[in-house]
Design a protein around this motif. Structure first.
Motif, PDB file in Angstrom:
ATOM      1  N   SER B  64       0.684  -1.575  -0.120  1.00  0.00           N
ATOM      2  CA  SER B  64       0.111   0.282  -0.036  1.00  0.00           C
ATOM      3  C   SER B  64       1.399   1.358  -0.253  1.00  0.00           C
ATOM      4  O   SER B  64       1.797   1.634   0.253  1.00  0.00           O
ATOM      5  CB  SER B  64      -0.848   0.004   1.060  1.00  0.00           C
ATOM      6  N   ALA B  65       0.068   2.317  -0.152  1.00  0.00           N
ATOM      7  CA  ALA B  65       0.841   3.772  -0.262  1.00  0.00           C
ATOM      8  C   ALA B  65       1.859   3.891   0.866  1.00  0.00           C
ATOM      9  O   ALA B  65       2.579   4.640   1.141  1.00  0.00           O
ATOM     10  CB  ALA B  65       0.661   4.926  -0.972  1.00  0.00           C
ATOM     11  N   ALA B  66       0.968   3.293   2.024  1.00  0.00           N
ATOM     12  CA  ALA B  66       0.651   3.737   3.067  1.00  0.00           C
ATOM     13  C   ALA B  66       2.206   2.994   3.823  1.00  0.00           C
ATOM     14  O   ALA B  66       3.579   3.369   4.456  1.00  0.00           O
ATOM     15  CB  ALA B  66      -0.352   3.333   4.195  1.00  0.00           C
ATOM     16  N   LEU B  69       5.143   4.428   2.006  1.00  0.00           N
ATOM     17  CA  LEU B  69       5.643   6.153   3.139  1.00  0.00           C
ATOM     18  C   LEU B  69       6.523   5.729   4.092  1.00  0.00           C
ATOM     19  O   LEU B  69       7.336   6.132   3.909  1.00  0.00           O
ATOM     20  CB  LEU B  69       4.663   6.200   3.525  1.00  0.00           C
ATOM     21  N   PRO B 104      -0.763   1.041   7.435  1.00  0.00           N
ATOM     22  CA  PRO B 104      -3.082   1.965   7.373  1.00  0.00           C
ATOM     23  C   PRO B 104      -3.449   2.818   8.747  1.00  0.00           C
ATOM     24  O   PRO B 104      -4.344   3.096   8.065  1.00  0.00           O
ATOM     25  CB  PRO B 104      -3.695   0.335   7.011  1.00  0.00           C
ATOM     26  N   HIS B 105      -2.805   2.150   9.680  1.00  0.00           N
ATOM     27  CA  HIS B 105      -3.782   3.056  10.629  1.00  0.00           C
ATOM     28  C   HIS B 105      -2.956   4.718  11.460  1.00  0.00           C
ATOM     29  O   HIS B 105      -4.306   4.775  11.828  1.00  0.00           O
ATOM     30  CB  HIS B 105      -3.376   2.054  12.145  1.00  0.00           C
ATOM     31  N   VAL B 106      -2.210   4.600   9.872  1.00  0.00           N
ATOM     32  CA  VAL B 106      -1.619   5.788  10.101  1.00  0.00           C
ATOM     33  C   VAL B 106      -1.708   7.117   9.375  1.00  0.00           C
ATOM     34  O   VAL B 106      -0.462   6.353   8.536  1.00  0.00           O
ATOM     35  CB  VAL B 106      -0.036   5.917  11.125  1.00  0.00           C
ATOM     36  N   LYS B 107      -2.179   7.999   9.394  1.00  0.00           N
ATOM     37  CA  LYS B 107      -1.699   8.637   8.139  1.00  0.00           C
ATOM     38  C   LYS B 107      -0.944   9.346   8.428  1.00  0.00           C
ATOM     39  O   LYS B 107       0.309   9.978   9.232  1.00  0.00           O
ATOM     40  CB  LYS B 107      -2.872  10.038   8.034  1.00  0.00           C
ATOM     41  N   SER B 108      -0.073   9.239   7.323  1.00  0.00           N
ATOM     42  CA  SER B 108       1.682   9.063   6.855  1.00  0.00           C
ATOM     43  C   SER B 108       2.275  10.012   7.450  1.00  0.00           C
ATOM     44  O   SER B 108       3.126  10.175   8.288  1.00  0.00           O
ATOM     45  CB  SER B 108       2.077   8.710   5.279  1.00  0.00           C
ATOM     46  N   ARG B 117       3.882  10.038  17.309  1.00  0.00           N
ATOM     47  CA  ARG B 117       3.922   8.914  15.763  1.00  0.00           C
ATOM     48  C   ARG B 117       5.509   8.864  15.815  1.00  0.00           C
ATOM     49  O   ARG B 117       5.780   7.925  15.650  1.00  0.00           O
ATOM     50  CB  ARG B 117       2.919   9.295  14.763  1.00  0.00           C
ATOM     51  N   LYS B 152      -1.322  -2.023  18.429  1.00  0.00           N
ATOM     52  CA  LYS B 152      -1.757  -2.224  20.475  1.00  0.00           C
ATOM     53  C   LYS B 152      -2.649  -1.757  20.829  1.00  0.00           C
ATOM     54  O   LYS B 152      -4.489  -2.509  21.270  1.00  0.00           O
ATOM     55  CB  LYS B 152      -0.944  -2.542  21.788  1.00  0.00           C
ATOM     56  N   ARG B 153      -2.897   0.023  20.514  1.00  0.00           N
ATOM     57  CA  ARG B 153      -4.109   0.867  20.352  1.00  0.00           C
ATOM     58  C   ARG B 153      -5.181   0.616  19.878  1.00  0.00           C
ATOM     59  O   ARG B 153      -6.298   0.051  20.781  1.00  0.00           O
ATOM     60  CB  ARG B 153      -3.613   2.384  20.345  1.00  0.00           C
ATOM     61  N   ILE B 154      -5.454  -0.218  18.697  1.00  0.00           N
ATOM     62  CA  ILE B 154      -6.327  -0.211  17.892  1.00  0.00           C
ATOM     63  C   ILE B 154      -6.614  -1.419  18.533  1.00  0.00           C
ATOM     64  O   ILE B 154      -8.788  -1.371  18.345  1.00  0.00           O
ATOM     65  CB  ILE B 154      -5.711  -0.711  16.616  1.00  0.00           C
ATOM     66  N   ILE B 157      -9.444  -0.483  21.293  1.00  0.00           N
ATOM     67  CA  ILE B 157     -10.661   0.138  21.069  1.00  0.00           C
ATOM     68  C   ILE B 157     -11.671  -0.684  20.368  1.00  0.00           C
ATOM     69  O   ILE B 157     -12.519  -1.302  20.399  1.00  0.00           O
ATOM     70  CB  ILE B 157     -10.457   1.319  19.987  1.00  0.00           C
ATOM     71  N   GLU B 158     -10.677  -1.428  18.756  1.00  0.00           N
ATOM     72  CA  GLU B 158     -11.689  -2.586  19.076  1.00  0.00           C
ATOM     73  C   GLU B 158     -12.477  -3.136  19.773  1.00  0.00           C
ATOM     74  O   GLU B 158     -13.473  -3.460  19.164  1.00  0.00           O
ATOM     75  CB  GLU B 158     -11.227  -3.148  17.608  1.00  0.00           C
TER      76      GLU B 158
END
Lengths: 450, 189, 598
Positions: B64-66, B69, B104-108, B117, B152-154, B157-158
């Motif tokens: 993926s692009a993310a 990056l 994928p969880h973080v805006k680059s 981050r 871990k945080r995700i 939260i999930e």
């Protein structure tokens, strides 16, 4: 605490009833009381079908056999485990499940709502708590309307049926309090029949005679109320011919029962019910309550341990089941005590306690309904309180929580009058464990019958 | 003994990431930066073998692009002199797969602009390289990485978000309904 | 005892000396008076401090410090930090009464169902923003203050742990420095989100308010948790009542749609971001979870014209939370006034209104949300050359000179409103009849007419103004009250002596529904038919009469034709919403005095 407000239009209250003429008539009658509230059953055709289905089930269902659990229990438990957050970690073995206390629900009622419930259908009833701290009970229109079905089942056992239909008042809820919500309403389930809630307090009426005239004019099929209210009603001698009187909230003693039966020429039922699950049992004679709902499993548990008492022994009455998806109950401790015995394969409750009528007397000798006290105490941040009245009419009050003694004193003086000696103590509420509401009095019913 | 930088020094370094490293990676013929070339350049620098053939094949089109990056940003992190002083065998598949999980969880752009981050990235890379930041014990370092660990945080939260959302919805409805008329009730119970 | 007093007195000196230093941290141009120093618990209580050692008041721009409590919390040597923090409330967040309400209304949306927690959450959020700004931008050691206080604190409630853990994240403090020893993975996750949020929204803190409250929600959902958290955090609550004692801030009845975008749960955002796994669009904002506007509308119950307004109950709750001392009557009047305002007739033009008619009485604060035409630019410029809405803006207040003879006096107005059981309480639920009556009444008053208002729910009760009045407050006070008795407007109200001896031409306006025909069929107390009462009153008033019926044309045709024969105009509305259009048209017909009179 915020008082509920009537906000619906009549069309929203009765989606299936087109002609509201009878409702208007009940409200605009020249003898009508000044109704202060509005209420409806909000039954849509889908909900009405569910209520009718429940009525069919109630007729067909059999009680569980002595010593065994109801057939529906395993399915009910697995449904609870799958859809109710508070029950998610419950095991399958019913007898191993922890009991549930009022305080647990009161702090977080939303955890007891099934995932299947649509929040838009939620209704809330706040009980002022005659035996416990105030609590919000969540339910829906179907479980609400079920009380009429349960009432029908009780009457049917004696061959009485409700006629219902438009132009007829089927049920009148009679109160006798300083103030309470009153309204004229209709029952969709009873095909548009009238349902009234009235307060016998003369302040609610244009003329005191209107009370009797209004009742006479609409001659309800059934009257419900508490024993003290019925006593007041009997003394008014309204010329009405009800099919039955239904007493609730506290034990109805045989003396008053006989008097009411004779005067009104109809049977008098004493019903044991809770806001959390509606009707549980009914008595035609003092002290023997026949269970009326095979869909509500009753156990007698040890007061401190989650263990069933041996057959016939006394303990806390605990219920499981019901039809309210907003509050499915598993081993819910009612706070009332009694024993359970089977007669002709039907379970009965005996020696029911916690419902003894408590007689409070004002400084002028008038009878005071403890509902008025519970209501007034709602404005304070109390986890619970205890009120005792001595023979000399003096009062002892202990409250747990934070409130100014002077404010409590002001409220009690307002209710009891200036001349009652009053001792008020406020203690800190222990964290977690909330205290209950308890009333006691050295007066008895004999003191107000004169 | 190799002197390990402190976390704040690394964060500082990360936040100075030049724009070239966060330019769009070339995928399916579009983009500006060839991530694979960038990685191999950095590897050559770390190994101090400027003419070695490329060791890493990224197959950019399958990532993926993310993720690409983040790989590019890591390349920038590795330009810190510390990484040239230590062994570079940790710069391998295990490392790559971690990036794929978190990217994928973080805006680059947050990796280089957001304090937390940047800290996560610094700690993740140090941990992979087998070093503990200066001034911390290994337990402290582990706990602090845990505290900023996005994956871990995700997961946490999930696990709870749906139940919390439902409770909130019911609570709101309760507040609305309790102030309103209920259906007709049968009297005292 | 004496030692304690000596210590506190010494503290006062050192703190007073630290004040200018604390001010300078923000800006040497900040003009705030030196704090009120309380030397004893009693002084502090008198100033309104309960539990915390400092507080601020936006109303009179004050800072109050309880030095005795400062001493007890062993933070006597943190004068600059604590004073800078309090100044931060005045210059950064909430800074002014308008933004304070803005903060509250955003958080209330996020805290739906538990809105009573708003002041607590708003205070915690403001503190985080201020402290992080001081610590990071101004290099002030705020952490030391918290270390000292937290060392002795009881840290049991989840909210408290989460809040302190957030500082640990912000300032890179080791786990447990401020938050005790009971963190969980969930608290960590939420604190990390909170820390990112405080950084991202430090400048646009209003936009982060809803998100922060969403994060706090699960820790406050149960009453018991909330009470425990309040107890533990009481000493930090310095801004909960900062809006007390203020004038009502205008413009808050209307829902501001732009704020709905910010009512988002950062947890949902975090999950939403991770749903874009492997996709190129991860940087696009469009995929972010954001509740539909329509959802948010229903969530807060948009109501009234164009569904643009909050329910009055919600409005009153909010305004009383900002200022617990606010008068409910004033608030509800303000609410209906704001809704009526766009529909009023224009102010009379000077040539058609004799100068003596309206006498300028003075000026009052003009707040954002007040009608722009009421803003007095001249007075405003006198206050300050730099215009700050709500602070320097003034509006002109007029008084009526009743002695001045007027050439074309507009008709006086009698407004009778059905306030029976079938009408909703305008304080809890938006009321179309009351909005319509407000539009007409305020228009009439604007045009110089006198108005008598009467609420009636009969048989039962009624409430009326003391005859014909010119005071907006008196008229609106009646209209916004509630009876809920009986079934219709009581026709015998038209027998009021104020209408019997009426001096100027008066128009009668009755707003009611079908049930009025049962009322008309009944008899007045003096035995007269209510139809006759209506007829006589109409004749005496001399300015005509209108029944506005929420009904279907054709209902009780006999009754309608009887009324029409007497000279009454019957106006039907089949949906209540139509009442506003009626009110606009009615106001223009009778009270537009700009020369374009119909």
């Amino acid at each position: 605490m915020m008082k509920p407000v009537a906000v619906l239009s009549d069309n929203e209250r009765f989606p299936l009833i087109d002609d509201l003429g009878f409702l208007k008539e009940l409200r605009q009658d020249s003898c009508a009381p000044a109704f202060n509230f509005g209420s409806g059953d909000r039954l849509t055709s889908e909900k009405l079908a569910q209520i009718n289905a429940y009525a069919g089930r109630v007729q067909a269902q059999q009680f569980w056999r002595q010593g065994s659990q109801p057939d529906w229990l395993p399915d009910f438990l697995s449904w609870c485990r799958a859809t109710v957050p508070a029950y998610r970690s419950h095991s399958c073995d019913f007898l191993q499940l922890p009991s549930l206390r009022r305080e647990q629900i009161a702090g977080r009622p939303w955890k007891y709502v099934s995932d299947e419930c649509n929040p838009d259908e939620m209704l809330v009833y706040n009980t002022s708590g005659s035996t416990g701290a105030p609590m919000d009970v969540l339910f829906d229109a179907v479980s609400q309307a079920a009380w009429i079905v349960q009432l029908e089942a009780i009457l049917a056992a004696d061959g009485i049926s409700l006629e219902g239909g438009q132009e007829r008042v089927s049920i009148c809820l009679v109160c006798n309090q300083e103030s309470t919500l009153t309204y004229a309403s209709l029952s969709t389930y009873l095909r548009g029949a009238g349902v009234l809630k009235i307060n016998l307090n003369p302040a609610d009426w244009r003329k005191p005679e209107d009370r009797s005239d209004y009742l006479q004019k609409y001659d309800p099929e059934i009257l419900t109320g508490d024993p003290f209210t019925f006593l007041t009603l009997a003394e008014m001698k309204p010329p009405i011919r009800p099919k039955a009187l239904v007493s609730s909230a506290m034990t109805l003693h045989d003396g008053l029962r006989r008097r009411l039966e004779k005067q009104f020429g109809c049977p008098v039922y004493d019903i044991y019910s809770l806001t959390e699950c509606r009707m549980i049992a009914v008595a035609r004679q003092a002290g023997i309550y026949r269970l009326i709902r095979p869909d509500l499993y009753v156990e007698i548990l040890h007061s401190d341990k989650d263990e069933a008492m041996p057959d016939g022994e006394r303990g806390e009455i605990t219920v499981t089941g019901g039809i309210n998806p907003f509050l499915p109950l598993i081993r819910y401790r009612t706070g009332d005590y009694g024993c359970l015995r089977y007669e002709n394969a039907v379970p009965h409750l005996f020696d029911l306690s916690g419902r003894a009528p408590v007689v409070f007397v004002g400084s002028d000798g008038s009878f005071i309904n403890n509902v008025d006290i519970s209501r007034a105490m709602c404005e304070f941040m109390l986890a619970g309180f205890k009120l005792h009245q001595c023979r000399d009419r003096s009062l002892e009050f202990v409250g747990w929580g934070s409130a100014a003694a002077a404010d409590i004193r002001r409220v009690l003086t307002h209710i009891f009058g200036k001349d009652c000696r009053l001792e008020v103590k406020i203690e800190a509420a222990d964290n977690g464990e909330s205290k209950k509401v308890s009333y006691s009095s050295e007066f008895t019913e004999a003191d107000i019958k004169t | 003994m190799t002197e390990v930088p402190t976390i704040s020094e690394l964060i500082h370094h990360i936040k100075r990431c030049p724009a070239e490293f966060i330019a769009a990676p070339v995928r399916r013929g579009k983009g500006e930066v060839y991530s694979e070339a960038l990685v191999n350049d950095v590897l050559r620098r770390l190994m101090q073998q400027p003419t070695a053939p490329g060791k890493v094949a990224l197959t950019a089109d399958r990532r993926s692009a993310a993720e690409l990056l983040l790989i590019q940003i890591c390349c920038w992190v590795l330009t810190h002199p510390f990484f040239a002083r230590i062994d570079n065998s940790w710069f391998n598949e295990v490392f790559w797969s971690q990036l794929a999980a978190v990217a994928p969880h973080v805006k680059s752009e947050l990796w280089v602009t957001d304090e937390q981050r940047a800290e996560e990235l610094a700690r993740m890379i140090l941990k992979c390289s087998g070093y503990v930041p200066a001034g911390e014990t290994s337990d402290e370092a582990l706990d602090r990485f845990d505290a900023v660990n996005t994956v871990k945080r995700i997961k946490v939260i999930e696990k709870t978000a749906a139940a919390e959302e439902r409770a909130k919805l019911l609570r709101r409805q309760m507040a609305e309904q309790r102030a309103r008329e209920a259906a007709n009730v049968y009297g005292r119970e | 005892m004496a030692e304690r007093i000596a210590t506190v007195t010494r503290l006062k000196e050192s703190w007073a000396a630290a004040w200018s230093q604390a001010v300078a941290i923000w800006s040497p141009y900040v003009t705030l008076r030196e704090p009120t120093w309380c030397l004893s618990a009693q002084d502090a209580q008198n100033e309104g401090l309960t539990g915390s050692f400092a507080m601020i008041r936006l109303t009179d721009h004050r800072v109050v410090i309880d030095l005795d409590s400062v001493h007890r919390h062993s933070v006597g040597d943190c004068a600059v930090q604590i004073l800078a923090h309090e100044i931060g409330h005045h210059v950064l967040i909430p800074a002014n009464r308008y933004d304070n309400v803005g903060l509250f209304r955003r958080m209330r949306l996020a805290l739906a169902g538990i809105e009573d927690r708003t002041p607590l959450v708003a205070n915690l959020y403001s503190d985080l923003v201020i402290n992080d700004t001081l610590q990071r931008i101004h290099q002030l050691d705020m952490a030391i203050v918290y270390r000292k206080i937290q060392a002795k604190a009881s840290i049991e409630s989840a909210l408290h742990i989460w809040y302190m853990r957030t500082y640990e994240y912000l300032w890179g403090l080791p786990r447990g420095t401020l938050s005790g020893g009971k963190q969980t993975a969930q608290l960590d996750a939420d604190a990390s989100l909170a820390a990112s949020l405080i950084r991202s929204y430090a400048r646009n803190w209003l936009d982060g308010a809803g998100r922060f409250a969403m994060l706090a929600y699960p820790y406050l959902i149960e009453d018991a948790q909330h009470n425990k958290a309040r107890q533990e955090l009481a000493r930090y609550l310095d801004a909960e009542k900062s809006g007390a004692g203020a004038e009502v801030v205008g413009g808050m009845a209307e829902i501001d749609e732009s704020i709905l975008d910010g009512i988002v749960d950062p947890r949902a955002e975090a999950l939403q971001n991770s749903d874009n796994k492997g996709e190129d669009d991860q940087e696009s904002d469009s995929s972010r979870k954001r509740p539909e506007i329509s959802d948010m509308r229903s969530l807060q119950g948009g109501t009234g014209p164009q569904k643009r307004y909050s329910e009055p109950g919600t409005y009153i709750d909010m305004m009383r939370q900002v200022d617990p001392a606010a008068d409910e009557n004033r608030l509800i009047i303000r609410y209906y006034r704001e809704i009526a305002m766009p529909h009023l007739v224009p102010f009379p033009e000077e040539e058609s209104a004799p100068l003596a008619d309206l006498l300028p009485e003075g000026t009052d604060q003009w707040e954002p949300g007040d009608p722009v035409e009421e803003l007095d630019w001249f007075e405003t410029t006198l206050v300050s050359p730099v215009v700050v809405p709500g602070v320097t803006t003034r509006s002109r207040v007029f008084t009526q000179d009743t002695d001045t003879p007027c050439k074309s006096q507009p008709y006086n107005l009698y407004v009778g409103i059905d306030c029976s059981g079938s009408m909703r309480n305008p304080r809890y639920n938006f009321s179309w009849p009351i909005s319509a009556a407000s539009i007409i009444t305020l228009s009439a008053l604007r045009a110089g007419a006198k108005v008598m208002c009467c609420l009636s729910g009969e048989p039962g009760s009624f409430l009326e103004s003391d005859g014909f009045v010119t005071s907006e407050h008196e008229a609106m006070l009646v209209l916004t009250s509630y009876l809920g008795t009986g079934y219709a407007y009581g026709i015998p109200r038209l027998q009021t002596p104020h209408l019997a001896e009426v001096k100027s031409t008066t128009h009668l306006l009755i707003v009611t529904d079908d049930d009025i025909f049962s009322m008309l069929d009944a008899k007045a107390p003096n035995g007269e038919s209510n139809y006759d009462v209506a007829e006589k009153a109409l004749a005496r008033a001399g300015g005509g009469g209108t029944f506005v019926l929420h009904s279907r044309p054709g209902y009780s045709a006999g009754g309608v034709s009887r009324l029409e024969k007497m000279g009454w105009t019957i106006h039907y509305v089949t949906r209540e919403e139509e009442l506003v259009a009626f009110a606009r048209a009615f106001s223009r017909k009778f009270y537009d005095r700009t020369g374009k009179r119909q």
